[in-house]
Design a protein around this motif. Structure first.
Motif: not given
Length: 517
Positions: A91-92, A95, A122, A124, A156, A160, A162
């Motif tokens: 879990t982050s 964003y 930490n 994303t 990766q 993380r 996206v």
């Protein structure tokens, strides 16, 4: 109504100010004269003392040796972690969006910083946005320049990533998280990201850092963080296959006739305006440069003779040719020019071209429509970057605030200590000034002696203002037989495992691209 003596006092103040102005003006003129006098004196002292110094100091440049990589001293590139480096948690904290401004290489540095910032918090990371329109009038974006699949896959185990902020369901409605906009301080310390930025991220679920250029301190006392930057810069950031194909096509054509050198000729309007080097141009050209400076840079009084004397002016094409000829390169040297539109036109290129006629750029190497269609804006800069990276020798003519030159120097160092010729403009300035005054005796030997004091691409200590992105030694390098345990290469099994993982990712990526095509 004036008080008694007030008029006299005002006159005295005005007189004193006038005297102070005169003194300041005289001081500036004397300072410039002193700089020129000292520079010339140092040049003559240097030339005559070194010419009569010990015979073991080389006075000639071995050009044949320069076509090979520089001596590595037993070092090799390695950016794999040396200590415990856990994968990102399941879990982050939220964003992270960033908008990378500037040219291609300034954006490249910002991308490396964005990945590190995401690791620190930490978070994303949302695929970085490239502010292409304002600089290049090119809206290719990250997806149009870099291999997105490879970028995400190869990092990766670090962060993380996206491609966009996903939609969430809240109160029965589907919507995207709205990122809270923040403007990071320039060269912000890690503590800013772990306090101010992280607090807003936890509060809003996402933050948007804009502009994001030079917004994270370069010198960080954490080797693992620095190695992450190298993994991003030299392994994860790979141009899209068609850019790589075009670049290799140009390199193959250039190398079909032997060795070739690439030169980043920074004799362009923006850099000349930034440096304040106007006097060698016509009155009309000076107006253009001064107008550009006024519109784009902070107001500052710049005196050409003073700037020139301390090596702050970009080298002219003729000076580049004189350096190369003094070093021993002849008219058979094949040269690839990576440059925008040279200011002042052909009259400045003519002396250079007459000495080194085998000049090429990405448009002249191949005149096919394929290259013409794919070498504009960010794409053109990407092709130039790759050709310069793969050339046998790279020569930046102005590596001060030039992100292109500085990043390439760092990449070539990491790419196997590939030879770089870095002119010492400050050391060469008095030699060129004396030549212009007609004192040409011993000119080429003096140039060689200055150039022999420079580094040709081997390992060297990073000293400010040299950037980490220009020289990541020693954090991103290791020695097989190092005396210092911190410099030893990781065990072969770890290195081999990581290399195999990288090879697998690259192979899978290439196969995927082939299937797509």
């Amino acid at each position: 109504m004036r008080r008694p003596g007030e008029g006299t006092t005002l006159k005295r103040v005005h007189h004193n100010r006038h005297q102070l102005k005169q003194v300041k003006g005289l001081f500036v003129k004397l300072s410039i004269a002193a700089i020129l006098l000292i520079s010339s004196a140092l040049y003559f002292f240097y030339f005559y003392t070194t010419s009569s110094s010990s015979s073991d100091f080389p006075s000639e440049v071995d050009v044949n040796k320069l076509w090979d990589a520089a001596d590595s001293g037993g070092w090799r590139p390695s950016s794999v972690p040396r200590s415990h480096w856990p994968p990102p948690p399941s879990t982050s904290n939220g964003y992270l969006r960033v908008r990378c401004n500037g040219g291609l290489n300034q954006q490249r540095t910002a991308i490396c910083n964005a990945v590190l910032a995401a690791r620190i918090m930490n978070a994303t990371l949302v695929l970085p946005e490239l502010d292409a329109n304002s600089y290049w009038h090119d809206d290719s974006g990250f997806q149009g320049i870099y291999d997105v699949h490879h970028f995400i896959k190869s990092l990766q185990y670090d962060v993380r990533i996206v491609e966009s902020i996903p939609e969430i369901k809240k109160n029965g409605k589907t919507k995207k998280i709205k990122a809270f906009q923040l403007r990071p301080p320039r060269d912000a310390p890690i503590s800013w990201y772990t306090t101010v930025a992280l607090e807003k991220m936890k509060e809003h679920g996402a933050i948007y850092l804009t502009p994001f250029s030079h917004r994270l301190a370069e010198e960080i006392n954490n080797p693992e963080y620095q190695r992450l930057r190298c993994r991003v810069n030299y392994h994860a950031l790979i141009f899209k296959p068609h850019i790589m194909e075009l670049s290799h096509k140009i390199v193959d054509k250039l190398r079909s006739q032997g060795h070739f050198m690439s030169i980043h000729l920074r004799f362009e309007m923006d850099m000349l305006s930034f440096a304040g080097c106007f006097d060698i141009f016509s009155p009309d050209e000076q107006k253009i440069l001064k107008k550009y400076r006024k519109e784009n840079f902070a107001e500052k009084k710049l005196i050409y003779s003073e700037r020139r004397a301390i090596g702050k002016c970009p080298l002219t094409p003729e000076e580049v040719g004189l350096i190369l000829r003094a070093m021993g390169f002849d008219n058979s040297t094949r040269i690839y020019l990576a440059a925008g539109e040279l200011f002042g036109g052909e009259r400045f290129m003519k002396p250079f071209r007459s000495t080194f006629p085998l000049l090429e750029n990405h448009s002249t190497v191949d005149s096919s429509d394929e290259l013409k269609d794919h070498t504009q804006g960010l794409l053109g800069s990407a092709v130039d970057y790759m050709v310069c990276l793969l050339s046998d020798i790279f020569m930046p003519t102005y590596d001060g605030p030039s992100n292109f030159a500085n990043n390439l120097l760092g990449h070539r160092l990491y790419h196997g200590f590939r030879t770089a010729i870095r002119p010492d403009r400050k050391g060469l300035a008095p030699i060129f000034i004396d030549r212009e005054k007609g004192r040409t005796a011993g000119f080429e030997e003096a140039v060689r002696r200055v150039m022999l004091q420079t580094n040709f691409g081997g390992p060297h200590k990073r000293i400010s203002p040299e950037s980490f992105y220009t020289n990541s030694w020693s954090e991103c390098f290791c020695q097989t037989s190092a005396l210092n345990p911190a410099d030893r290469c990781p065990p072969d099994n770890i290195t081999e495992m990581l290399q195999n993982r990288m090879k697998h990712e690259v192979t899978s990526n290439l196969n995927g691209n082939e299937q797509d095509s």
